[in-house]
Design a protein around this motif. Structure first.
Motif, PDB file in Angstrom:
ATOM      1  N   THR A  18      -3.775   5.617  -0.365  1.00 49.83           N
ATOM      2  CA  THR A  18      -2.618   5.927   0.482  1.00 49.83           C
ATOM      3  C   THR A  18      -1.421   5.047   0.120  1.00 49.83           C
ATOM      4  O   THR A  18      -0.332   5.202   0.665  1.00 49.83           O
ATOM      5  CB  THR A  18      -2.928   5.707   1.977  1.00 49.83           C
ATOM      6  N   ARG A  19      -1.660   4.087  -0.759  1.00 50.29           N
ATOM      7  CA  ARG A  19      -0.577   3.180  -1.144  1.00 50.29           C
ATOM      8  C   ARG A  19      -0.629   3.012  -2.664  1.00 50.29           C
ATOM      9  O   ARG A  19      -1.707   2.851  -3.240  1.00 50.29           O
ATOM     10  CB  ARG A  19      -0.790   1.837  -0.455  1.00 50.29           C
ATOM     11  N   HIS A  39       4.201   4.038   0.147  1.00 50.55           N
ATOM     12  CA  HIS A  39       3.259   4.487   1.183  1.00 50.55           C
ATOM     13  C   HIS A  39       3.291   6.005   1.203  1.00 50.55           C
ATOM     14  O   HIS A  39       4.350   6.602   1.438  1.00 50.55           O
ATOM     15  CB  HIS A  39       3.673   3.929   2.544  1.00 50.55           C
ATOM     16  N   LYS A  79       2.528   9.811   2.476  1.00 50.75           N
ATOM     17  CA  LYS A  79       2.222  10.624   3.661  1.00 50.75           C
ATOM     18  C   LYS A  79       1.021  11.497   3.360  1.00 50.75           C
ATOM     19  O   LYS A  79       0.202  11.781   4.220  1.00 50.75           O
ATOM     20  CB  LYS A  79       3.417  11.527   3.994  1.00 50.75           C
ATOM     21  N   GLN A  80       0.993  11.983   2.144  1.00 50.44           N
ATOM     22  CA  GLN A  80      -0.141  12.782   1.685  1.00 50.44           C
ATOM     23  C   GLN A  80      -0.275  12.537   0.187  1.00 50.44           C
ATOM     24  O   GLN A  80       0.684  12.099  -0.442  1.00 50.44           O
ATOM     25  CB  GLN A  80       0.088  14.271   1.979  1.00 50.44           C
TER      26      GLN A  80
END
Lengths: 307, 509
Positions: B89-90, B150, B152-153
């Motif tokens: 996710t990062r 970061h 979101k998807q």
């Protein structure tokens, strides 16, 4: 003369207003610039499109868009291009001189080609010279301008690399596009000059001039040609509109940095401000040229001046 | 000639005066490369445009966090490395040190954050690029040379996207001070060349950036001229006034090959061409009929005769360089006898008519369309050819489902990733998918977007291609080669199929 000028001025203003309204309406029929701008994008949502339309001011009612546009026109501000935001006034400022230069050089070149040929044909009426010139003009008429352009490029820029094939690279660049336009224009002008010259040459004052013992050159170029000038000027004035229309194609072929290229690209990109601006300015140019033609009658023919 | 003779003279003088007033473009200086590209993108701000030609110029002015070379491989650009954190996710990027923008401003984490805040924020909303980067939630500065994205998807194509267009890194101080409008026409990046002069619609010239982080380029500069007509580009190339003609009409290849000092260079391009079907109504609503139509057309012959060999047959809507391309997937074989049988079995009457909508502005495709009509005639199907202006066809007719039975679709796929094509063409509700809604296909398409694992994605994308071929959603025609003309004086020029030329290593004699 003042009354005439005011009347013509008002007519011109009406034409310009009608043109701007028509163009503003017509360009909006060509499609949505937001779709065009996002054509290559990934998943485009309605929200994305709405954002772009808002940024371009396209979400406002048509009359608001039109009035804002006209307000700008009167202050010389034609807005900004949808493609990148360059000022339309600047784009036109760059393109208009290039187009006018091409138009006038074509016009002059066509006069230089057609007037002597037309006179020659008239003087030698019925001979093989006359036939030859008439056939030549028919051939000139039959050429599509883009084809002629390509042939001239092939011959004079590639096989014999004398002139640049396209773009603006100094005065030499002017030759091929002007020559193309001039050949097309000359084809009809030659016929006009020939016919009017034939009429004039049978007039009594020409006989008088000849019987006074004037040299044939003086008779032809001083007495006869001046009387041919009115239909010629009228014709060339009318041709100017066609010339500007034809220039769009020629500019494309020669990549000439003028109004034709500007307007053509704007149509493809649904760039409303650029299209509206360039059509308005071209209309203005044509209106002014017609006005100048009317005034020119008075200068050439004293009889019109006094009316 | 008295009265008249004065007029031409005066006009002639005015002409000369105006001739001098329009400045001539810079002379063809030694060490300068002259390139013709088709279109002026209008704005040189990376977030403003989706004109493919932007990339031809922009790739020399700007750098992205990643860079894609002429071989289409991704390499570190302004980021030296990246790692996936927190369950993907990062994404953490380590940035290159001691890089400066053309205006002397330092490149750092703040510049990266500024770039993406701008792209994802209000300014980005005005342009078409934002929608490509919506998977990014926010960009956070960790330290001067580290940033975190970061997500979101997940976006498995993100690293590829970072190498071009909207994601090019821009200078914060310069844009804040000068404003967006000024930046459009006076772009500043960290790239190998910097802007010297821009004449809208006419030309743009760049000079070498001696301080370039990967070493100064060998050229003194690059002059771009915007020449829309391919024929005019060819003439300029033949006349020796440009070194690279980026659009060569196929009909002129033979002529150019004969010209001295010029060669024609080809490479596999990103552009694929298909005929898509109206699967909702008409005879093409029947899958077996669609398959019969595919088998009725001899694509090899079209490529050989009309494209003069500058293309390759395809079985899915992608070329061989595309991620997700499956060399084992073969197009349905050409067999008119078989096609006739299938049409008969499906109850299609001889003499039935189909309408083929196509981009009428493409002279090569006009011939292809005529050939297709000829082949269909061979199996008893009459074809009505309906040409449209490109913009009208793809923006109005197709999205609103007003096409004929078959419609021409060309897709560039600048990411060279089949997802970029497949998702937009086949997922339910997408703008260019007016007819199909297949939950099974939607699911497969979505599944590869949820992972960064290249092996899994490749398998899924190949699966998508097979699924689409099985359902005969389109008649695959060919992938088109990128064909350009190059003067012999140009050395060390590797031609990227995606026309994002980078001239760092190029020299001219």
């Amino acid at each position: 003369m003042t009354g005439f000028l005011i009347k013509r001025g008002l007519q011109a203003l009406f034409v310009i207003l009608a043109v701007t309204l028509l163009v503003a309406f017509a360009v909006r029929l060509t499609g949505d610039p937001a779709l065009m701008l996002s054509q290559g994008a990934g998943s485009v949502t309605e929200q994305d499109l709405a954002n772009i339309r808002q940024a371009l001011g396209l979400n406002r009612p048509f009359y608001v868009q039109y009035l804002t546009y006209m307000q700008g026109v009167f202050t010389g501000d034609f807005g900004a291009s949808f493609m990148g935001g360059t000022s339309v006034s600047r784009l036109i400022g760059d393109a208009l001189p290039a187009t006018l230069m091409l138009a006038f050089s074509s016009l002059i070149l066509s006069i230089v080609i057609s007037v002597p040929l037309g006179i020659r044909a008239a003087v030698k009426k019925g001979t093989s010279t006359d036939q030859g010139i008439r056939i030549l003009s028919l051939v000139g008429l039959s050429f599509p301008n883009f084809w002629l352009a390509l042939m001239l490029v092939l011959l004079l820029a590639i096989v014999f690399p004398i002139f640049p094939p396209s773009g603006w690279d100094g005065p030499m660049s002017l030759v091929l596009p002007s020559l193309t336009m001039a050949i097309i224009l000359s084809a009809t002008t030659v016929r006009l000059v020939r016919t009017t010259m034939l009429e004039t040459l049978s007039a009594q004052y020409i006989m008088v001039a000849r019987s006074k013992g004037l040299r044939e050159r003086v008779v032809l170029y001083k007495h006869a040609l001046r009387n041919c000038a009115i239909p010629l000027i009228t014709y060339l004035g009318l041709q100017f509109g066609n010339l500007i229309g034809g220039i769009v194609v020629i500019e494309k072929v020669f990549n000439w940095p003028g109004m034709g290229t500007l307007a053509f690209d704007a149509i493809g990109g649904r760039d409303y401000p650029v299209l509206q601006g360039s059509v308005t300015v071209l209309a203005l140019v044509i209106v002014i040229v017609n006005l100048v033609v009317d005034i020119a009658y008075g200068i050439v023919d004293p009889r019109i001046r006094t009316k | 000639m008295f009265a008249l003779s004065k007029t031409p003279l005066a006009l002639g003088a005015a002409l000369v005066a105006s001739t001098l007033a329009i400045a001539a473009p810079a002379a063809h200086a030694a060490g300068t490369l002259n390139v013709a590209i088709t279109q002026d993108a209008g704005s040189w701000d990376p977030i403003d445009t989706f004109v493919t030609w932007w990339g031809s110029v922009g790739s020399n002015i700007y750098d992205g966090l990643t860079i894609r070379g002429a071989d289409m491989k991704l390499v570190p650009g302004l980021a030296t490395s990246w790692e996936f954190l927190d369950n993907d996710t990062r994404i953490r990027f380590k940035l290159r040190d001691k890089v400066v923008f053309h205006n002397g401003e330092p490149f750092n984490a703040a510049a990266v954050k500024f770039t993406f805040d701008r792209l994802l924020g209000e300014e980005g909303k005005k342009g078409p690029q934002q929608s490509n980067y919506n998977a990014i939630g926010k960009v956070e500065v960790v330290d001067n040379l580290t940033v975190d994205f970061h997500m979101k998807q997940p976006d498995p194509v993100l690293l590829t996207k970072l190498a071009g267009y909207g994601a090019m890194i821009v200078p914060p101080k310069y844009i804040t001070e000068k404003g967006d409008a000024y930046f459009n026409e006076h772009p500043v990046g960290t790239g190998p060349f910097k802007l010297a002069e821009y004449k809208p619609k006419t030309s743009l010239s760049l000079v070498r950036n001696d301080a370039y982080w990967a070493g100064a380029p060998k050229l003194d500069g690059v002059n771009y001229r915007f020449i829309a007509e391919p024929g005019t580009q060819a003439s300029e190339l033949q006349a020796g006034r440009i070194d690279i003609a980026s659009a060569i009409p196929l009909g002129m290849v033979a002529t150019i090959k004969k010209a001295p000092n010029v060669k024609v260079v080809t490479t596999s391009g990103p552009v694929a061409v298909v005929l898509r079907f109206n699967t909702k109504s008409g005879i093409t609503a029947n899958k077996e009929v669609r398959k019969a139509l595919i088998m009725a057309v001899d694509r090899e012959a079209i490529i050989k005769q009309i494209l003069l060999g500058y293309g390759k047959p395809i079985a899915s809507f992608q070329g061989e360089l595309s991620f997700g391309f499956d060399p084992d997937l073969k197009p349905l074989p050409f067999s008119q006898a078989e096609a006739r049988k299938m049409l008969q079995a499906a109850g299609v009457k001889m003499g039935s008519t189909v309408q083929l909508d196509f981009r009428g502005t493409d002279p090569t495709f006009r011939e292809v369309a005529q050939a297709v009509a000829g082949y269909l005639q061979g199996v008893g199907i009459r074809t009505t050819l309906k040409p449209y202006e490109t913009g009208v066809l793809i923006n109005d007719i197709i999205p609103s489902g007003k096409t004929g039975d078959m419609f021409h679709f060309v897709w560039g796929g600048w990411t060279y990733d089949y997802d970029n094509t497949a998702y937009l063409m086949y997922h339910t509700g997408q703008k260019w998918n007016p007819y199909d809604s297949d939950p099974a296909l939607d699911k497969i398409l979505e599944s590869q977007r949820a992972t960064y694992d290249t092996k899994t994605r490749q398998a899924v994308l190949r699966n998508v291609a097979r699924y689409v071929a099985d359902n005969a959603l389109e008649l695959p025609l060919y992938s088109q080669d990128t064909v350009i003309g190059v003067n012999d004086r140009v050395k060390n020029f590797a031609v990227p199929g995606d026309i994002r030329y980078r001239f760092n290593e190029v020299t001219v004699d």
